[in-house]
Motif scaffolding. Structure first.
Motif, PDB file in Angstrom:
ATOM      1  N   LEU A 146       0.815  -1.211   0.000  1.00  0.00           N
ATOM      2  CA  LEU A 146       0.000   0.000   0.000  1.00  0.00           C
ATOM      3  C   LEU A 146       0.852   1.265   0.000  1.00  0.00           C
ATOM      4  N   ALA A 165       1.730   1.812  -3.529  1.00  0.00           N
ATOM      5  CA  ALA A 165       0.549   2.221  -4.292  1.00  0.00           C
ATOM      6  C   ALA A 165       0.147   3.654  -3.956  1.00  0.00           C
ATOM      7  N   SER A 172      -0.068   6.950  -6.372  1.00  0.00           N
ATOM      8  CA  SER A 172      -1.331   7.686  -6.491  1.00  0.00           C
ATOM      9  C   SER A 172      -1.129   9.174  -6.234  1.00  0.00           C
ATOM     10  N   GLN A 227      -8.745   6.412  -5.199  1.00  0.00           N
ATOM     11  CA  GLN A 227      -7.756   5.410  -5.589  1.00  0.00           C
ATOM     12  C   GLN A 227      -7.224   4.648  -4.382  1.00  0.00           C
ATOM     13  N   SER A 268      -9.729   2.128  -3.270  1.00  0.00           N
ATOM     14  CA  SER A 268      -9.715   1.013  -4.210  1.00  0.00           C
ATOM     15  C   SER A 268      -8.559   0.062  -3.919  1.00  0.00           C
ATOM     16  N   TRP A 269      -7.375   0.606  -3.627  1.00  0.00           N
ATOM     17  CA  TRP A 269      -6.218  -0.229  -3.293  1.00  0.00           C
ATOM     18  C   TRP A 269      -6.445  -0.980  -1.987  1.00  0.00           C
ATOM     19  N   PHE A 305      -8.685  -3.878  -2.659  1.00  0.00           N
ATOM     20  CA  PHE A 305      -7.919  -4.916  -3.364  1.00  0.00           C
ATOM     21  C   PHE A 305      -7.068  -5.715  -2.383  1.00  0.00           C
ATOM     22  N   MET A 306      -6.455  -5.026  -1.420  1.00  0.00           N
ATOM     23  CA  MET A 306      -5.602  -5.720  -0.468  1.00  0.00           C
ATOM     24  C   MET A 306      -6.409  -6.580   0.497  1.00  0.00           C
ATOM     25  N   ARG A 355     -15.983   0.072  -5.758  1.00  0.00           N
ATOM     26  CA  ARG A 355     -15.091   0.783  -6.686  1.00  0.00           C
ATOM     27  C   ARG A 355     -15.894   1.554  -7.727  1.00  0.00           C
TER      28      ARG A 355
END
Length: 261
Positions: free
Chosen positions: A151, A154, A158, A192, A195-196, A199-200, A257
């Protein structure tokens, strides 16, 4: 594109594919892997699964215990991800070229992200297992460290990709650093980042199953226990519940998302 350039690229592509094929054959010979034998065993493997991986009424009696372990795994994954996201945000702000306070702090944040990310979660679990033993804390910390690495990287990207017009405008008005981060960086990057994080959470639920086998916790422990007892019907039920849980969480995160992006 002229003819010489086309021929050069064609030659490079050919050489690349030949190298890939050569490496594949070399790897197969080193590991004694035989593709033909592997293909021939597929029918017998499906027959074995059809005979052994059958969920029976007796297996369903173990559902409450398995569900308890599955819920434990999901909550541990969510807790590790959200906790890591808080630390990753500060590291991302410190590591981004747009919001970095100084070069040393930025390099330090990027070093932490690289170090934590490049060591697999399973390896972190084995390392932490030596210090904390087989318990939920070991699984939590393994997921936490791996998530911080991913993260942070990421979040840095971002923030770097966000427009700097608002950042420059607030800087020109004399806003403080924290005001700039709160008013310019967070509003642009928050979708964003969320969203990450989602995902994690998905990724960590998958990883937590394997980590649980090592740490003796969660759904991974249940899978390992039934597998060692040769209770393949219970193994099938555990696997099915893991798949269903991951699919449901993925569908939920995809919906979120679409709403925020």
């Amino acid at each position: 594109m002229n003819e010489n350039t086309f021929k050069k690229r064609k030659l490079q592509t050919t050489v690349f594919f030949i190298a890939i094929i050569a490496v594949s054959f070399f790897s197969a010979s080193m590991t004694d892997f035989n593709l033909i034998d592997g293909i021939l065993t597929i029918p017998s493997a499906f027959i074995w699964m059809g005979e052994n991986l059958i969920i029976t009424a007796d297996t369903l009696s173990k559902l409450p215990n398995i569900m308890e372990k599955l819920i434990e795994t999901i909550f541990m994954s969510i807790a590790a991800t959200t906790t890591a996201a808080i630390l990753s945000f500060f590291l991302g702000v410190a590591g981004s070229k747009t919001t970095a306070v100084n070069g040393v702090l930025s390099a330090f944040a990027r070093l932490i992200a690289s170090f934590a990310r490049n060591i697999p979660v399973v390896a972190w679990a084995l390392i932490l297992l030596l210090s904390f033993g087989q318990n939920s804390m070991t699984g939590f910390l393994a997921l936490f460290v791996g998530t911080v690495g991913f993260l942070t990287r990421a979040f840095i990207e971002s923030i770097d990709e966000a427009g700097i017009s608002a950042f420059e405008a607030l800087t020109a008005t004399g806003a403080t650093y924290f005001q700039i981060v709160a008013k310019a960086v967070i509003p642009q990057c928050l979708p964003q980042m969320i969203s990450w994080i989602l995902f994690m959470i998905e990724t960590n639920i998958r990883s937590a199953t394997l980590v649980g086998i090592l740490t003796g916790t969660g759904i991974g422990y249940a899978f390992d226990l039934y597998y060692k007892m040769l209770d393949y019907q219970a193994v099938a039920l555990v696997t099915l519940l893991i798949v269903v849980a991951v699919i449901m969480i993925e569908l939920l995160s995809n919906h979120v998302r679409k709403v925020i992006l």
